[in-house]
Design a protein around this motif. Structure first.
Motif, mmCIF file in Angstrom:
data_model
loop_
_atom_site.group_PDB
_atom_site.id
_atom_site.type_symbol
_atom_site.label_atom_id
_atom_site.label_comp_id
_atom_site.label_asym_id
_atom_site.label_seq_id
_atom_site.Cartn_x
_atom_site.Cartn_y
_atom_site.Cartn_z
ATOM 1 N N GLU A 19 0.807 -1.229 0.000
ATOM 2 C CA GLU A 19 0.000 0.000 0.000
ATOM 3 C C GLU A 19 0.840 1.280 0.000
ATOM 4 N N TYR A 20 2.140 1.168 0.267
ATOM 5 C CA TYR A 20 3.030 2.336 0.272
ATOM 6 C C TYR A 20 3.603 2.653 -1.109
ATOM 7 N N MET A 21 3.382 1.777 -2.080
ATOM 8 C CA MET A 21 4.030 1.928 -3.382
ATOM 9 C C MET A 21 3.637 3.214 -4.118
ATOM 10 N N ASN A 22 2.379 3.634 -4.048
ATOM 11 C CA ASN A 22 1.977 4.868 -4.740
ATOM 12 C C ASN A 22 2.730 6.076 -4.201
ATOM 13 N N LYS A 23 2.834 6.165 -2.903
ATOM 14 C CA LYS A 23 3.566 7.273 -2.285
ATOM 15 C C LYS A 23 5.051 7.189 -2.641
ATOM 16 N N PHE A 24 5.595 5.986 -2.606
ATOM 17 C CA PHE A 24 6.999 5.776 -2.959
ATOM 18 C C PHE A 24 7.253 6.202 -4.408
ATOM 19 N N GLU A 25 6.319 5.878 -5.288
ATOM 20 C CA GLU A 25 6.434 6.297 -6.682
ATOM 21 C C GLU A 25 6.456 7.825 -6.796
ATOM 22 N N ASN A 26 5.629 8.503 -6.006
ATOM 23 C CA ASN A 26 5.631 9.973 -6.014
ATOM 24 C C ASN A 26 7.015 10.517 -5.680
ATOM 25 N N TYR A 28 9.855 9.018 -6.088
ATOM 26 C CA TYR A 28 10.770 8.691 -7.179
ATOM 27 C C TYR A 28 10.477 9.507 -8.442
ATOM 28 N N ASN A 29 9.529 10.395 -8.357
ATOM 29 C CA ASN A 29 9.269 11.339 -9.426
ATOM 30 C C ASN A 29 9.501 12.774 -8.954
ATOM 31 N N ASP A 30 10.129 12.916 -7.804
ATOM 32 C CA ASP A 30 10.481 14.209 -7.221
ATOM 33 C C ASP A 30 12.003 14.361 -7.303
ATOM 34 N N VAL A 31 12.459 15.199 -8.215
ATOM 35 C CA VAL A 31 13.889 15.338 -8.477
ATOM 36 C C VAL A 31 14.648 15.785 -7.230
ATOM 37 N N SER A 32 14.094 16.704 -6.442
ATOM 38 C CA SER A 32 14.814 17.177 -5.250
ATOM 39 C C SER A 32 15.007 16.046 -4.237
ATOM 40 N N PHE A 33 14.011 15.172 -4.095
ATOM 41 C CA PHE A 33 14.159 14.007 -3.221
ATOM 42 C C PHE A 33 15.261 13.091 -3.757
ATOM 43 N N LEU A 34 15.185 12.755 -5.031
ATOM 44 C CA LEU A 34 16.136 11.806 -5.617
ATOM 45 C C LEU A 34 17.579 12.293 -5.565
ATOM 46 N N ARG A 35 17.790 13.579 -5.726
ATOM 47 C CA ARG A 35 19.152 14.116 -5.743
ATOM 48 C C ARG A 35 19.825 14.033 -4.383
ATOM 49 N N ASN A 36 19.056 13.887 -3.325
ATOM 50 C CA ASN A 36 19.633 13.700 -1.999
ATOM 51 C C ASN A 36 19.601 12.241 -1.554
ATOM 52 N N TYR A 37 18.692 11.473 -2.111
ATOM 53 C CA TYR A 37 18.497 10.084 -1.689
ATOM 54 C C TYR A 37 19.446 9.109 -2.368
ATOM 55 N N ASP A 38 19.828 9.393 -3.607
ATOM 56 C CA ASP A 38 20.597 8.412 -4.362
ATOM 57 C C ASP A 38 21.686 9.100 -5.184
ATOM 58 N N MET A 39 22.685 8.326 -5.588
ATOM 59 C CA MET A 39 23.788 8.850 -6.389
ATOM 60 C C MET A 39 23.528 8.720 -7.890
ATOM 61 N N ILE A 40 22.530 7.925 -8.239
ATOM 62 C CA ILE A 40 22.239 7.748 -9.665
ATOM 63 C C ILE A 40 21.502 8.975 -10.190
ATOM 64 N N SER A 41 21.392 9.078 -11.475
ATOM 65 C CA SER A 41 20.672 10.201 -12.079
ATOM 66 C C SER A 41 19.238 10.230 -11.567
ATOM 67 N N ALA A 42 18.735 11.429 -11.361
ATOM 68 C CA ALA A 42 17.374 11.620 -10.850
ATOM 69 C C ALA A 42 16.368 11.304 -11.951
ATOM 70 N N PHE A 43 16.227 10.032 -12.237
ATOM 71 C CA PHE A 43 15.359 9.563 -13.305
ATOM 72 C C PHE A 43 14.046 9.062 -12.709
ATOM 73 N N PRO A 44 12.913 9.578 -13.150
ATOM 74 C CA PRO A 44 11.621 9.137 -12.616
ATOM 75 C C PRO A 44 11.410 7.631 -12.812
ATOM 76 N N ARG A 45 10.770 7.020 -11.833
ATOM 77 C CA ARG A 45 10.489 5.579 -11.881
ATOM 78 C C ARG A 45 9.008 5.335 -11.614
ATOM 79 N N ALA A 46 8.470 4.356 -12.311
ATOM 80 C CA ALA A 46 7.075 3.942 -12.128
ATOM 81 C C ALA A 46 7.017 2.772 -11.141
ATOM 82 N N ILE A 47 5.816 2.510 -10.657
ATOM 83 C CA ILE A 47 5.619 1.427 -9.678
ATOM 84 C C ILE A 47 6.175 0.109 -10.197
ATOM 85 N N ASP A 48 5.929 -0.209 -11.471
ATOM 86 C CA ASP A 48 6.398 -1.498 -11.993
ATOM 87 C C ASP A 48 7.925 -1.584 -12.018
ATOM 88 N N GLU A 49 8.622 -0.453 -11.972
ATOM 89 C CA GLU A 49 10.083 -0.458 -11.873
ATOM 90 C C GLU A 49 10.540 -0.507 -10.413
#
Length: 184
Positions: A19-26, A28-49
């Motif tokens: 049930e947390y996957m939709n929020k998690f997907e959000n 992973y589509n927030d560039v500012s979150f991704l740029r601090n969370y991970d070292m990989i490129s801030a590339f949006p990801r869908a639930i199936d990924e």
């Protein structure tokens, strides 16, 4: 040692649920979150990924993931856990990500990371917990130092973002240091 392992005054660490996957997907589509969370490129990801990534962590013998749940309203607000656990050496890499910016800067990250560290040292019997952080993430650096992590090294010009190079820092804390800070 606490009587309520994984439960603090503001948050509880629980299993990561479907049930947390939709929020998690959000997130992973927030560039500012991704740029601090991970070292990989801030590339949006869908639930199936994202679902196979979470399933991989859940099945792995050297990774743990917790959902961070707000105690006030029972909402999913972040993730924390361990990866790259070297059982023979008692060492692991810790991580944390608080999704919505409204949940940052109010002590939730401190409590979540402290509970995760307690789990690592008390339940997993780790000797060393380490992490990496990008030099521009000053709020995270302040949090890690507040919790007792020591800067152990610098990966110079490690990451390229916005036409600039940034260092990545290695931080670590030993069980004896953590115990000294958390005397009961």
């Amino acid at each position: 040692m606490t009587n309520n392992l994984l439960k603090g005054s503001k948050i509880t660490l629980t299993s990561f649920k479907e049930e947390y996957m939709n929020k998690f997907e959000n997130w992973y589509n927030d560039v500012s979150f991704l740029r601090n969370y991970d070292m990989i490129s801030a590339f949006p990801r869908a639930i199936d990924e994202l679902k196979p990534m979470i399933d991989d962590v859940k099945k792995s013998p050297d990774k743990f993931i917790f959902a961070i749940i707000n105690s006030d309203d029972n909402k999913f607000i972040g993730v924390t856990g361990f990866e790259d656990i070297l059982w023979n050496n008692g060492a692991a890499t810790i991580y944390i990500g608080i999704g919505d910016s409204s949940n940052r800067g109010n002590g939730i990250g401190t409590e979540a990371l402290n509970l995760t560290m307690e789990f690592g040292f008390e339940e997993l019997n780790l000797h060393r917990i380490q992490l990496t952080v990008l030099s521009y993430n000053t709020p995270a650096i302040k949090l890690y130092e507040k919790l007792g992590f020591k800067k152990e090294g610098t990966y110079r010009e490690f990451i390229h973002r916005d036409n600039r190079r940034y260092d990545m820092y290695l931080y670590g804390i030993l069980r004896s240091e953590w115990e000294h800070i958390n005397k009961y």
